[in-house]
Write an enzyme that holds these catalytic residues in place. Structure first.
Site, PDB file in Angstrom:
ATOM      1  N   HIS A 114       0.835  -1.198   0.000  1.00  0.00           N
ATOM      2  CA  HIS A 114       0.000   0.000   0.000  1.00  0.00           C
ATOM      3  C   HIS A 114       0.873   1.252   0.000  1.00  0.00           C
ATOM      4  O   HIS A 114       1.658   1.464   0.929  1.00  0.00           O
ATOM      5  CB  HIS A 114      -0.900  -0.035   1.233  1.00  0.00           C
ATOM      6  CG  HIS A 114      -1.824   1.130   1.363  1.00  0.00           C
ATOM      7  ND1 HIS A 114      -1.625   2.125   2.291  1.00  0.00           N
ATOM      8  CD2 HIS A 114      -2.956   1.448   0.685  1.00  0.00           C
ATOM      9  CE1 HIS A 114      -2.606   3.005   2.191  1.00  0.00           C
ATOM     10  NE2 HIS A 114      -3.420   2.619   1.226  1.00  0.00           N
ATOM     11  N   ARG A 115       0.776   2.012  -1.094  1.00  0.00           N
ATOM     12  CA  ARG A 115       1.650   3.179  -1.308  1.00  0.00           C
ATOM     13  C   ARG A 115       3.132   2.786  -1.236  1.00  0.00           C
ATOM     14  O   ARG A 115       3.988   3.601  -0.900  1.00  0.00           O
ATOM     15  CB  ARG A 115       1.330   4.302  -0.325  1.00  0.00           C
ATOM     16  CG  ARG A 115      -0.136   4.727  -0.334  1.00  0.00           C
ATOM     17  CD  ARG A 115      -0.411   5.887   0.601  1.00  0.00           C
ATOM     18  NE  ARG A 115      -1.839   5.982   0.895  1.00  0.00           N
ATOM     19  CZ  ARG A 115      -2.396   6.790   1.777  1.00  0.00           C
ATOM     20  NH1 ARG A 115      -1.613   7.616   2.463  1.00  0.00           N
ATOM     21  NH2 ARG A 115      -3.700   6.811   1.988  1.00  0.00           N
ATOM     22  N   GLU A 135       0.309  -0.735  -4.806  1.00  0.00           N
ATOM     23  CA  GLU A 135      -0.879   0.118  -4.783  1.00  0.00           C
ATOM     24  C   GLU A 135      -0.396   1.553  -4.702  1.00  0.00           C
ATOM     25  O   GLU A 135       0.463   1.880  -3.879  1.00  0.00           O
ATOM     26  CB  GLU A 135      -1.767  -0.213  -3.577  1.00  0.00           C
ATOM     27  CG  GLU A 135      -3.099   0.504  -3.545  1.00  0.00           C
ATOM     28  CD  GLU A 135      -3.052   1.926  -2.977  1.00  0.00           C
ATOM     29  OE1 GLU A 135      -4.003   2.687  -3.221  1.00  0.00           O
ATOM     30  OE2 GLU A 135      -2.059   2.260  -2.287  1.00  0.00           O
ATOM     31  N   ASP A 180      -1.379   6.027  -5.853  1.00  0.00           N
ATOM     32  CA  ASP A 180      -2.361   7.054  -6.194  1.00  0.00           C
ATOM     33  C   ASP A 180      -1.726   8.040  -7.154  1.00  0.00           C
ATOM     34  O   ASP A 180      -0.524   8.292  -7.088  1.00  0.00           O
ATOM     35  CB  ASP A 180      -2.810   7.802  -4.930  1.00  0.00           C
ATOM     36  CG  ASP A 180      -3.107   6.858  -3.778  1.00  0.00           C
ATOM     37  OD1 ASP A 180      -4.207   6.304  -3.760  1.00  0.00           O
ATOM     38  OD2 ASP A 180      -2.228   6.673  -2.907  1.00  0.00           O
ATOM     39  N   HIS A 222      -0.637  10.759  -2.969  1.00  0.00           N
ATOM     40  CA  HIS A 222      -1.971  10.518  -2.418  1.00  0.00           C
ATOM     41  C   HIS A 222      -2.748  11.802  -2.200  1.00  0.00           C
ATOM     42  O   HIS A 222      -3.896  11.928  -2.604  1.00  0.00           O
ATOM     43  CB  HIS A 222      -1.871   9.752  -1.092  1.00  0.00           C
ATOM     44  CG  HIS A 222      -3.202   9.523  -0.446  1.00  0.00           C
ATOM     45  ND1 HIS A 222      -3.777  10.431   0.423  1.00  0.00           N
ATOM     46  CD2 HIS A 222      -4.085   8.499  -0.561  1.00  0.00           C
ATOM     47  CE1 HIS A 222      -4.948   9.962   0.824  1.00  0.00           C
ATOM     48  NE2 HIS A 222      -5.160   8.802   0.245  1.00  0.00           N
ATOM     49  N   GLU A 249      -5.108   4.377  -8.302  1.00  0.00           N
ATOM     50  CA  GLU A 249      -6.293   5.196  -8.018  1.00  0.00           C
ATOM     51  C   GLU A 249      -6.076   6.619  -8.522  1.00  0.00           C
ATOM     52  O   GLU A 249      -5.124   7.290  -8.117  1.00  0.00           O
ATOM     53  CB  GLU A 249      -6.607   5.231  -6.525  1.00  0.00           C
ATOM     54  CG  GLU A 249      -7.826   6.088  -6.224  1.00  0.00           C
ATOM     55  CD  GLU A 249      -8.246   6.097  -4.772  1.00  0.00           C
ATOM     56  OE1 GLU A 249      -9.144   6.882  -4.423  1.00  0.00           O
ATOM     57  OE2 GLU A 249      -7.662   5.316  -3.984  1.00  0.00           O
ATOM     58  N   LYS A 274      -7.057  10.241  -8.198  1.00  0.00           N
ATOM     59  CA  LYS A 274      -7.644  10.931  -7.055  1.00  0.00           C
ATOM     60  C   LYS A 274      -8.623  12.058  -7.408  1.00  0.00           C
ATOM     61  O   LYS A 274      -9.745  12.056  -6.910  1.00  0.00           O
ATOM     62  CB  LYS A 274      -6.523  11.477  -6.159  1.00  0.00           C
ATOM     63  CG  LYS A 274      -5.606  10.415  -5.583  1.00  0.00           C
ATOM     64  CD  LYS A 274      -6.335   9.392  -4.750  1.00  0.00           C
ATOM     65  CE  LYS A 274      -6.781   9.949  -3.413  1.00  0.00           C
ATOM     66  NZ  LYS A 274      -7.329   8.877  -2.533  1.00  0.00           N
ATOM     67  N   ASP A 291       0.669  -1.510   4.788  1.00  0.00           N
ATOM     68  CA  ASP A 291       1.759  -0.551   4.966  1.00  0.00           C
ATOM     69  C   ASP A 291       2.994  -1.225   5.546  1.00  0.00           C
ATOM     70  O   ASP A 291       4.038  -0.587   5.693  1.00  0.00           O
ATOM     71  CB  ASP A 291       1.318   0.580   5.895  1.00  0.00           C
ATOM     72  CG  ASP A 291       0.325   1.524   5.247  1.00  0.00           C
ATOM     73  OD1 ASP A 291       0.373   1.690   4.015  1.00  0.00           O
ATOM     74  OD2 ASP A 291      -0.513   2.095   5.975  1.00  0.00           O
TER      75      ASP A 291
END
Length: 272
Positions: free
Chosen positions: A19-20, A47, A49, A62, A128, A130, A256
């Site tokens: 995640h990120r 993952e 953004d 993000h 994603e 944003k 994370d």
């Protein structure tokens, strides 16, 4: 039932998803985090953004503002790519609640999506978009097409309008459910009803809990699989929950703590 998108071809549970890039181990959404996740923790998927700069470049970040993660100020979209490249994207990262900032002044910067695609040419990404700004999905789609990356990216947005525009622009790509469509599906399945089927979306990127209610269990996963849907759960940093999800057969775990998830996944796959 619609044939699964190429993105899912050959995938088997459970996927290790950073995640990120692993936001508790390195500055989120940076090449430093991504490289660590890939090289040290053998992640299956990143993952991340994305936002669009003032001059139309797609960058990985993000927040729509700069203060939390960088030494910049103001709206990200108000800056050009060259302006953003001068910022310290390691400035805000601290592993010990503000006692130390080990990545400050180390040359960490905001990456472009094109850079990530080229540095990791064989890796799947969960992306994603944003902002809810009409036209930005065209920039993202064009970049993915130019880079030959449509089949290795699962796209979407929390916002239904953005998710719908992305699905319309890239109908053959993999898309995850936006917020309202996801809620309708999950509520229907959890309530024992027949939820609306939306063939535009194949992947559920969803929280493990809603308040005190655990949304994902083995039965829920079976019902999703029967409908041709894949489930990724976010953001899971607890070892016991990781182990339980792996045993239940969840599609992917977004974390994370890619170090901890790698330990749990290796432990659950050892013989005996």
């Amino acid at each position: 039932m619609r044939a699964p998108p190429a993105f899912l071809r050959g995938l088997r549970p459970t996927l290790h998803i950073s995640h990120r890039g692993g936001a508790l181990l390195a500055p989120e959404n940076t090449m430093e985090a991504f490289r660590q996740a890939v090289e040290r923790f053998r992640t299956d998927m990143l993952e991340l953004d994305v936002h669009v700069t003032r001059d139309g470049e797609i960058v990985v970040a993000h927040d729509d503002t700069l203060e939390r993660c960088t030494n910049g100020i103001g709206q990200l979209a108000a800056h050009t790519l060259s302006e953003l490249m001068r910022l310290d994207a390691g400035y805000g990262f601290t592993p010990d609640e503000g006692q130390t900032f080990p990545f400050r002044g180390q040359g960490v910067r905001i990456p472009t999506l094109r850079e990530v695609l080229r540095v990791f040419p064989d890796l799947r990404l969960n992306v994603e978009l944003k902002p809810d700004v009409a036209g930005q999905e065209e920039l993202l789609a064009k970049l993915l097409e130019d880079e030959g990356a449509v089949e290795r990216v699962c796209l979407g947005s929390e916002q239904d309008a953005v998710g719908e525009r992305l699905a319309a622009r890239l109908p053959d790509a993999c898309h995850f459910y936006p917020r309202d469509a996801l809620a309708a599906l999950v509520i229907g399945l959890r309530g024992g009803e027949s939820p609306p089927d939306d063939p535009r979306y194949t992947v559920l990127d969803m929280p493990l809990y809603f308040g005190e209610v655990r949304l994902v269990d083995a039965q829920f996963l079976r019902e999703c699989a029967e409908r041709g849907k894949w489930v990724n759960v976010w953001t899971v940093d607890d070892a016991a929950e990781m182990t339980r999800l792996i045993e239940e057969g969840v599609g992917g775990i977004m974390t994370d703590r890619p170090d901890l998830l790698r330990q749990r996944m290796d432990a659950t796959t050892k013989p005996g």
